[in-house]
Design a protein around this motif. Structure first.
Motif, PDB file in Angstrom:
ATOM      1  N   TYR A   1     -16.785  -9.053   5.753  1.00 20.31           N
ATOM      2  CA  TYR A   1     -16.254  -7.850   6.390  1.00 20.31           C
ATOM      3  C   TYR A   1     -14.747  -8.018   6.600  1.00 20.31           C
ATOM      4  O   TYR A   1     -14.242  -9.136   6.730  1.00 20.31           O
ATOM      5  CB  TYR A   1     -16.963  -7.585   7.723  1.00 20.31           C
ATOM      6  CG  TYR A   1     -18.459  -7.482   7.575  1.00 20.31           C
ATOM      7  CD1 TYR A   1     -19.057  -6.269   7.266  1.00 20.31           C
ATOM      8  CD2 TYR A   1     -19.266  -8.614   7.709  1.00 20.31           C
ATOM      9  CE1 TYR A   1     -20.430  -6.171   7.106  1.00 20.31           C
ATOM     10  CE2 TYR A   1     -20.637  -8.527   7.552  1.00 20.31           C
ATOM     11  CZ  TYR A   1     -21.222  -7.306   7.251  1.00 20.31           C
ATOM     12  OH  TYR A   1     -22.579  -7.224   7.076  1.00 20.31           O
ATOM     13  N   GLU A   2     -14.050  -6.884   6.629  1.00 19.41           N
ATOM     14  CA  GLU A   2     -12.596  -6.928   6.772  1.00 19.41           C
ATOM     15  C   GLU A   2     -12.123  -5.810   7.685  1.00 19.41           C
ATOM     16  O   GLU A   2     -12.577  -4.663   7.581  1.00 19.41           O
ATOM     17  CB  GLU A   2     -11.916  -6.817   5.411  1.00 19.41           C
ATOM     18  CG  GLU A   2     -10.398  -6.988   5.471  1.00 19.41           C
ATOM     19  CD  GLU A   2      -9.757  -7.040   4.096  1.00 19.41           C
ATOM     20  OE1 GLU A   2      -8.538  -7.280   4.032  1.00 19.41           O
ATOM     21  OE2 GLU A   2     -10.471  -6.828   3.101  1.00 19.41           O
ATOM     22  N   VAL A   3     -11.208  -6.155   8.584  1.00 22.59           N
ATOM     23  CA  VAL A   3     -10.538  -5.180   9.446  1.00 22.59           C
ATOM     24  C   VAL A   3      -9.063  -5.176   9.075  1.00 22.59           C
ATOM     25  O   VAL A   3      -8.428  -6.236   9.046  1.00 22.59           O
ATOM     26  CB  VAL A   3     -10.709  -5.536  10.933  1.00 22.59           C
ATOM     27  CG1 VAL A   3      -9.976  -4.513  11.805  1.00 22.59           C
ATOM     28  CG2 VAL A   3     -12.177  -5.604  11.304  1.00 22.59           C
ATOM     29  N   ARG A   4      -8.522  -4.007   8.768  1.00 23.57           N
ATOM     30  CA  ARG A   4      -7.126  -3.896   8.353  1.00 23.57           C
ATOM     31  C   ARG A   4      -6.399  -2.874   9.222  1.00 23.57           C
ATOM     32  O   ARG A   4      -6.936  -1.813   9.517  1.00 23.57           O
ATOM     33  CB  ARG A   4      -7.041  -3.476   6.880  1.00 23.57           C
ATOM     34  CG  ARG A   4      -7.340  -4.575   5.892  1.00 23.57           C
ATOM     35  CD  ARG A   4      -7.622  -4.046   4.500  1.00 23.57           C
ATOM     36  NE  ARG A   4      -9.000  -3.579   4.380  1.00 23.57           N
ATOM     37  CZ  ARG A   4      -9.566  -3.257   3.224  1.00 23.57           C
ATOM     38  NH1 ARG A   4      -8.881  -3.328   2.110  1.00 23.57           N
ATOM     39  NH2 ARG A   4     -10.827  -2.856   3.181  1.00 23.57           N
ATOM     40  N   MET A   5      -5.158  -3.216   9.579  1.00 22.33           N
ATOM     41  CA  MET A   5      -4.305  -2.298  10.327  1.00 22.33           C
ATOM     42  C   MET A   5      -2.934  -2.248   9.659  1.00 22.33           C
ATOM     43  O   MET A   5      -2.428  -3.274   9.204  1.00 22.33           O
ATOM     44  CB  MET A   5      -4.165  -2.756  11.783  1.00 22.33           C
ATOM     45  CG  MET A   5      -5.474  -2.793  12.543  1.00 22.33           C
ATOM     46  SD  MET A   5      -5.268  -3.359  14.249  1.00 22.33           S
ATOM     47  CE  MET A   5      -4.299  -1.981  14.897  1.00 22.33           C
ATOM     48  N   GLY A   6      -2.368  -1.050   9.589  1.00 25.71           N
ATOM     49  CA  GLY A   6      -1.075  -0.925   8.937  1.00 25.71           C
ATOM     50  C   GLY A   6      -0.528   0.482   9.031  1.00 25.71           C
ATOM     51  O   GLY A   6      -0.807   1.223   9.982  1.00 25.71           O
ATOM     52  N   ALA A   7       0.233   0.855   8.015  1.00 22.55           N
ATOM     53  CA  ALA A   7       0.883   2.171   8.002  1.00 22.55           C
ATOM     54  C   ALA A   7       0.957   2.683   6.575  1.00 22.55           C
ATOM     55  O   ALA A   7       0.961   1.910   5.606  1.00 22.55           O
ATOM     56  CB  ALA A   7       2.275   2.081   8.616  1.00 22.55           C
ATOM     57  N   LEU A   8       1.006   4.010   6.441  1.00 26.64           N
ATOM     58  CA  LEU A   8       1.189   4.673   5.155  1.00 26.64           C
ATOM     59  C   LEU A   8       2.613   5.221   5.143  1.00 26.64           C
ATOM     60  O   LEU A   8       2.897   6.254   5.740  1.00 26.64           O
ATOM     61  CB  LEU A   8       0.161   5.793   4.974  1.00 26.64           C
ATOM     62  CG  LEU A   8      -1.297   5.346   5.073  1.00 26.64           C
ATOM     63  CD1 LEU A   8      -2.227   6.550   5.008  1.00 26.64           C
ATOM     64  CD2 LEU A   8      -1.630   4.352   3.974  1.00 26.64           C
ATOM     65  N   ILE A   9       3.492   4.510   4.470  1.00 28.84           N
ATOM     66  CA  ILE A   9       4.920   4.776   4.580  1.00 28.84           C
ATOM     67  C   ILE A   9       5.354   5.786   3.525  1.00 28.84           C
ATOM     68  O   ILE A   9       5.093   5.611   2.329  1.00 28.84           O
ATOM     69  CB  ILE A   9       5.720   3.472   4.436  1.00 28.84           C
ATOM     70  CG1 ILE A   9       5.286   2.486   5.518  1.00 28.84           C
ATOM     71  CG2 ILE A   9       7.214   3.742   4.536  1.00 28.84           C
ATOM     72  CD1 ILE A   9       5.896   1.119   5.380  1.00 28.84           C
ATOM     73  N   GLY A  10       6.038   6.850   3.975  1.00 32.32           N
ATOM     74  CA  GLY A  10       6.510   7.876   3.066  1.00 32.32           C
ATOM     75  C   GLY A  10       8.019   7.992   3.093  1.00 32.32           C
ATOM     76  O   GLY A  10       8.718   7.163   3.674  1.00 32.32           O
ATOM     77  N   ASN A  11       8.545   9.037   2.461  1.00 36.44           N
ATOM     78  CA  ASN A  11       9.989   9.234   2.435  1.00 36.44           C
ATOM     79  C   ASN A  11      10.409  10.219   3.519  1.00 36.44           C
ATOM     80  O   ASN A  11       9.595  10.688   4.303  1.00 36.44           O
ATOM     81  CB  ASN A  11      10.430   9.718   1.047  1.00 36.44           C
ATOM     82  CG  ASN A  11       9.675  10.969   0.618  1.00 36.44           C
ATOM     83  OD1 ASN A  11       9.469  11.869   1.413  1.00 36.44           O
ATOM     84  ND2 ASN A  11       9.251  11.014  -0.641  1.00 36.44           N
ATOM     85  N   LYS A  12      11.693  10.526   3.546  1.00 33.67           N
ATOM     86  CA  LYS A  12      12.235  11.375   4.607  1.00 33.67           C
ATOM     87  C   LYS A  12      11.735  12.807   4.522  1.00 33.67           C
ATOM     88  O   LYS A  12      11.847  13.562   5.481  1.00 33.67           O
ATOM     89  CB  LYS A  12      13.760  11.347   4.552  1.00 33.67           C
ATOM     90  CG  LYS A  12      14.349   9.971   4.866  1.00 33.67           C
ATOM     91  CD  LYS A  12      15.856  10.004   4.820  1.00 33.67           C
ATOM     92  CE  LYS A  12      16.448   8.640   5.134  1.00 33.67           C
ATOM     93  NZ  LYS A  12      17.925   8.637   5.084  1.00 33.67           N
ATOM     94  N   ASP A  13      11.199  13.209   3.357  1.00 39.32           N
ATOM     95  CA  ASP A  13      10.692  14.567   3.226  1.00 39.32           C
ATOM     96  C   ASP A  13       9.344  14.741   3.930  1.00 39.32           C
ATOM     97  O   ASP A  13       8.907  15.854   4.170  1.00 39.32           O
ATOM     98  CB  ASP A  13      10.549  14.938   1.747  1.00 39.32           C
ATOM     99  CG  ASP A  13      11.902  14.999   1.054  1.00 39.32           C
ATOM    100  OD1 ASP A  13      12.889  15.269   1.760  1.00 39.32           O
ATOM    101  OD2 ASP A  13      11.964  14.776  -0.171  1.00 39.32           O
ATOM    102  N   ASN A  14       8.651  13.619   4.221  1.00 34.06           N
ATOM    103  CA  ASN A  14       7.377  13.711   4.899  1.00 34.06           C
ATOM    104  C   ASN A  14       7.601  13.921   6.389  1.00 34.06           C
ATOM    105  O   ASN A  14       8.459  13.298   6.998  1.00 34.06           O
ATOM    106  CB  ASN A  14       6.557  12.437   4.682  1.00 34.06           C
ATOM    107  CG  ASN A  14       6.251  12.204   3.211  1.00 34.06           C
ATOM    108  OD1 ASN A  14       6.536  11.160   2.663  1.00 34.06           O
ATOM    109  ND2 ASN A  14       5.675  13.213   2.584  1.00 34.06           N
ATOM    110  N   LYS A  15       6.799  14.780   6.981  1.00 30.66           N
ATOM    111  CA  LYS A  15       6.959  15.084   8.398  1.00 30.66           C
ATOM    112  C   LYS A  15       6.639  13.870   9.256  1.00 30.66           C
ATOM    113  O   LYS A  15       7.313  13.592  10.245  1.00 30.66           O
ATOM    114  CB  LYS A  15       6.058  16.262   8.775  1.00 30.66           C
ATOM    115  CG  LYS A  15       6.280  16.767  10.195  1.00 30.66           C
ATOM    116  CD  LYS A  15       5.485  18.024  10.457  1.00 30.66           C
ATOM    117  CE  LYS A  15       5.742  18.545  11.855  1.00 30.66           C
ATOM    118  NZ  LYS A  15       4.982  19.780  12.127  1.00 30.66           N
TER     119      LYS A  15
END
Length: 256
Positions: A98-112
């Motif tokens: 089993y795996e638990v993952r935490m992080g972020a979905l990084i976008g560009n400046k056009d993303n709100k």
């Protein structure tokens, strides 16, 4: 829903630490001492007095002292750690994990929302050939909270001596709440968010040699579609808005 900046900074710091430690574990420096009589010894120089002598600890834990006048050459080489049956794969040879993952979905400046928070929980079965098959669920904080359900395939290998894996996730992300957007065009009604299908290929690195618990760093590319609908009060029609998301996904995880 915005991702607190305070969460992103420690995630990125931890990812850099995992990469640096994994690189350190993958290789070590070996001191090579060549004597004028032709003998070559390898180990670690534990003491050196320039112009006088060196002390060398060899692999068999013996200590040698050589005068500089007896030494023809000293060089350093990076030696990969030997691959053993225990760490040929980063966890047990076969079975559930089993795996638990935490992080972020990084976008560009056009993303709100530039970097929505992402947490994934998954269970997989590791086959003897290094391929694992699994499924998972998660929570992600885009403008509206979403719950991705996905299948996942991984292939464990080594890249330049570092325990690594290639992965691909695919599934559907369900919206957990409607988007609250009140303006002259949408009217005063909430936008009905439907979510959309997703795919997330990438590469990961494993830190640790335990058969029970290891840490991971996952870096990938998230492509996802989102659909929203609302009732246009001016035309009395139901209208649809379809968006595509392109993000860099970074997660730090723990396998158990």
């Amino acid at each position: 829903m915005k991702t607190p900046i305070v969460l992103i900074k420690p995630i990125l710091i931890m990812a850099l630490v995992i990469l640096s430690v994994a690189g350190t574990m993958a290789q070590r420096n070996v001191d090579v001492v060549t004597l004028k009589n032709g003998n070559v010894l390898k180990g670690k120089i534990v003491r050196q007095v320039p112009g006088e002598f060196i002390e060398l600890e060899t692999r068999d834990k013996n200590f040698w002292k050589f005068d500089m006048e007896d030494i023809a050459d000293i060089r350093f080489e990076a030696k990969r750690m030997q691959k053993t049956a225990k760490d040929s794969l980063p966890m047990k040879n076969e079975g559930m994990f089993y795996e638990v993952r935490m992080g972020a979905l990084i976008g560009n400046k056009d993303n709100k929302n530039n970097a929505p928070f992402s947490m994934l929980l998954s269970g997989s079965y590791l086959l003897k050939n290094g391929i694992s098959l699994g499924a998972g669920v998660g929570y992600e904080s885009f403008d509206e909270a979403q719950m991705p359900l996905f299948g996942e395939i991984k292939y464990y290998t080594r890249i330049k001596g570092i325990k690594s894996f290639l992965f691909c996730q695919s599934g559907y992300s369900f919206a957990l709440e409607d988007k609250d957007e009140q303006n002259y065009y949408y009217g005063n009604n909430d936008i009905d968010s439907k979510g959309g299908w997703l795919i997330n290929p990438g590469i990961g690195f494993v830190l640790g040699n335990s058969s029970k618990t290891n840490f991971t760093l996952n870096i990938g590319y998230r492509f996802q579609k989102m659909e929203q609908k609302w009732h246009n009060t001016y035309t009395d029609d139901t209208e649809y808005l379809r968006n595509e998301i392109n993000r860099l996904s970074i997660h730090v995880g723990i396998i158990f």
